[in-house]
Design a protein around this motif. Structure first.
Motif, PDB file in Angstrom:
ATOM      1  N   SER A   1      16.289 -25.377 -29.390  1.00 26.70           N
ATOM      2  CA  SER A   1      15.402 -25.759 -28.281  1.00 26.70           C
ATOM      3  C   SER A   1      15.424 -24.687 -27.197  1.00 26.70           C
ATOM      4  CB  SER A   1      15.820 -27.092 -27.673  1.00 26.70           C
ATOM      5  OG  SER A   1      15.713 -28.124 -28.610  1.00 26.70           O
ATOM      6  N   LEU A   2      16.609 -24.202 -26.896  1.00 29.83           N
ATOM      7  CA  LEU A   2      16.725 -23.130 -25.903  1.00 29.83           C
ATOM      8  C   LEU A   2      16.009 -21.862 -26.363  1.00 29.83           C
ATOM      9  CD1 LEU A   2      20.425 -23.367 -24.626  1.00 29.83           C
ATOM     10  CD2 LEU A   2      18.326 -23.920 -23.383  1.00 29.83           C
ATOM     11  N   GLU A   3      16.114 -21.541 -27.651  1.00 27.88           N
ATOM     12  CA  GLU A   3      15.433 -20.352 -28.173  1.00 27.88           C
ATOM     13  C   GLU A   3      13.919 -20.463 -28.025  1.00 27.88           C
ATOM     14  OE1 GLU A   3      18.159 -18.400 -31.657  1.00 27.88           O
ATOM     15  OE2 GLU A   3      17.008 -20.201 -32.182  1.00 27.88           O
ATOM     16  N   VAL A   4      13.383 -21.653 -28.348  1.00 29.85           N
ATOM     17  CA  VAL A   4      11.934 -21.872 -28.243  1.00 29.85           C
ATOM     18  C   VAL A   4      11.488 -21.752 -26.784  1.00 29.85           C
ATOM     19  CG1 VAL A   4      10.115 -23.598 -28.505  1.00 29.85           C
ATOM     20  CG2 VAL A   4      11.774 -23.253 -30.344  1.00 29.85           C
ATOM     21  N   LEU A   5      12.200 -22.416 -25.891  1.00 31.30           N
ATOM     22  CA  LEU A   5      11.853 -22.350 -24.469  1.00 31.30           C
ATOM     23  C   LEU A   5      12.010 -20.939 -23.913  1.00 31.30           C
ATOM     24  CD1 LEU A   5      13.387 -25.696 -23.185  1.00 31.30           C
ATOM     25  CD2 LEU A   5      10.966 -25.138 -23.487  1.00 31.30           C
ATOM     26  N   ALA A   6      13.056 -20.253 -24.317  1.00 32.55           N
ATOM     27  CA  ALA A   6      13.268 -18.886 -23.837  1.00 32.55           C
ATOM     28  C   ALA A   6      12.160 -17.957 -24.337  1.00 32.55           C
ATOM     29  CB  ALA A   6      14.638 -18.380 -24.287  1.00 32.55           C
ATOM     30  N   ALA A   7      11.693 -18.168 -25.558  1.00 28.96           N
ATOM     31  CA  ALA A   7      10.593 -17.357 -26.084  1.00 28.96           C
ATOM     32  C   ALA A   7       9.308 -17.608 -25.278  1.00 28.96           C
ATOM     33  CB  ALA A   7      10.365 -17.663 -27.561  1.00 28.96           C
ATOM     34  N   ARG A   8       9.051 -18.869 -24.950  1.00 24.54           N
ATOM     35  CA  ARG A   8       7.865 -19.202 -24.137  1.00 24.54           C
ATOM     36  C   ARG A   8       7.968 -18.580 -22.746  1.00 24.54           C
ATOM     37  NH1 ARG A   8       7.202 -25.630 -25.377  1.00 24.54           N
ATOM     38  NH2 ARG A   8       6.598 -25.435 -27.568  1.00 24.54           N
TER      39      ARG A   8
ATOM     40  N   ARG B   1      10.140  -9.254 -22.478  1.00 23.10           N
ATOM     41  CA  ARG B   1      10.094 -10.501 -23.234  1.00 23.10           C
ATOM     42  C   ARG B   1      11.335 -10.695 -24.106  1.00 23.10           C
ATOM     43  NH1 ARG B   1       5.054 -11.375 -27.135  1.00 23.10           N
ATOM     44  NH2 ARG B   1       4.184 -10.361 -25.330  1.00 23.10           N
ATOM     45  N   ALA B   2      11.760  -9.661 -24.783  1.00 22.31           N
ATOM     46  CA  ALA B   2      12.907  -9.785 -25.693  1.00 22.31           C
ATOM     47  C   ALA B   2      14.187 -10.137 -24.934  1.00 22.31           C
ATOM     48  CB  ALA B   2      13.086  -8.490 -26.465  1.00 22.31           C
ATOM     49  N   ARG B   3      14.332  -9.561 -23.759  1.00 23.84           N
ATOM     50  CA  ARG B   3      15.540  -9.832 -22.991  1.00 23.84           C
ATOM     51  C   ARG B   3      15.560 -11.264 -22.456  1.00 23.84           C
ATOM     52  NH1 ARG B   3      17.944  -6.343 -18.097  1.00 23.84           N
ATOM     53  NH2 ARG B   3      20.026  -7.184 -18.233  1.00 23.84           N
ATOM     54  N   VAL B   4      14.389 -11.761 -22.039  1.00 18.63           N
ATOM     55  CA  VAL B   4      14.314 -13.132 -21.539  1.00 18.63           C
ATOM     56  C   VAL B   4      14.538 -14.128 -22.673  1.00 18.63           C
ATOM     57  CG1 VAL B   4      12.774 -14.839 -20.487  1.00 18.63           C
ATOM     58  CG2 VAL B   4      12.808 -12.506 -19.621  1.00 18.63           C
ATOM     59  N   ALA B   5      14.040 -13.806 -23.858  1.00 18.14           N
ATOM     60  CA  ALA B   5      14.124 -14.724 -24.993  1.00 18.14           C
ATOM     61  C   ALA B   5      15.504 -14.736 -25.647  1.00 18.14           C
ATOM     62  CB  ALA B   5      13.070 -14.355 -26.028  1.00 18.14           C
ATOM     63  N   GLN B   6      16.373 -13.849 -25.227  1.00 18.36           N
ATOM     64  CA  GLN B   6      17.707 -13.784 -25.823  1.00 18.36           C
ATOM     65  C   GLN B   6      18.541 -14.984 -25.398  1.00 18.36           C
ATOM     66  OE1 GLN B   6      19.720 -10.258 -24.656  1.00 18.36           O
ATOM     67  NE2 GLN B   6      21.431 -10.548 -26.076  1.00 18.36           N
ATOM     68  N   VAL B   7      19.057 -15.715 -26.380  1.00 19.18           N
ATOM     69  CA  VAL B   7      19.875 -16.904 -26.121  1.00 19.18           C
ATOM     70  C   VAL B   7      21.213 -16.717 -26.828  1.00 19.18           C
ATOM     71  CG1 VAL B   7      20.064 -19.405 -26.425  1.00 19.18           C
ATOM     72  CG2 VAL B   7      17.835 -18.365 -25.964  1.00 19.18           C
TER      73      VAL B   7
ATOM     74  N   THR C   1       6.675 -14.450 -18.746  1.00 20.43           N
ATOM     75  CA  THR C   1       7.221 -13.392 -17.906  1.00 20.43           C
ATOM     76  C   THR C   1       6.489 -12.084 -18.158  1.00 20.43           C
ATOM     77  OG1 THR C   1       9.381 -14.457 -17.953  1.00 20.43           O
ATOM     78  CG2 THR C   1       9.340 -12.164 -17.284  1.00 20.43           C
ATOM     79  N   GLU C   2       6.196 -11.811 -19.404  1.00 15.80           N
ATOM     80  CA  GLU C   2       5.452 -10.597 -19.748  1.00 15.80           C
ATOM     81  C   GLU C   2       4.051 -10.626 -19.134  1.00 15.80           C
ATOM     82  OE1 GLU C   2       4.919  -6.848 -21.416  1.00 15.80           O
ATOM     83  OE2 GLU C   2       6.732  -8.039 -21.180  1.00 15.80           O
TER      84      GLU C   2
END
Length: 134
Positions: A52-59, A31-37, A64-65
């Protein structure tokens, strides 16, 4: 091809598929790697877009997890089912061999059946009633 051979081939294919599922689950980033922007966020428009990218990447990271855990859990469940099937198949095969050996031993040790009708022995009645005269 006998059904036992087909089962063995299917279990071998299942084992390969389980290994592939486990490899794929391990290859999914956490999750942390996917959410990295990363990117520029000095100006207002850039900052807004970056957030916006950070929010979408966190989702996406959360989803993904979930997918990774789902694939991993199902691969583990498939492995347990394959193991249970193999042990059951082995038990059934052993029981079939024992039953076959018992039948063959019984046939080998049984006295030979008379070739024709015998006048010295009458068939035993199967119920408590007396046999009827002909």
């Amino acid at each position: 091809m006998s059904s036992i051979t087909q089962i063995a081939l299917d279990l071998a294919q299942l084992a390969q598929n389980i290994a592939r599922l486990q490899e794929q689950a391990a290859a999914i980033p956490d999750r942390a790697r996917v959410a990295q922007v990363e990117g520029a966020n000095q100006e207002d428009a850039q900052r807004t877009y970056f957030r916006s990218l950070e929010v979408l990447a966190a989702r996406i990271g959360q989803r993904t997890e979930v997918v990774r855990r789902y694939v991993d859990a199902n691969a583990e469940a498939l492995q347990k089912a394959a193991d249970a099937l193999q042990s059951t198949d082995g038990d059934t095969s052993a029981e079939a061999r024992r039953a076959s050996a018992f039948i063959e031993a019984s046939i080998a040790s049984a006295p030979p059946a008379p070739a024709g009708p015998s006048s010295t022995s009458a068939p035993a009645p199967t119920s408590g009633a007396a046999p009827k005269a002909w």
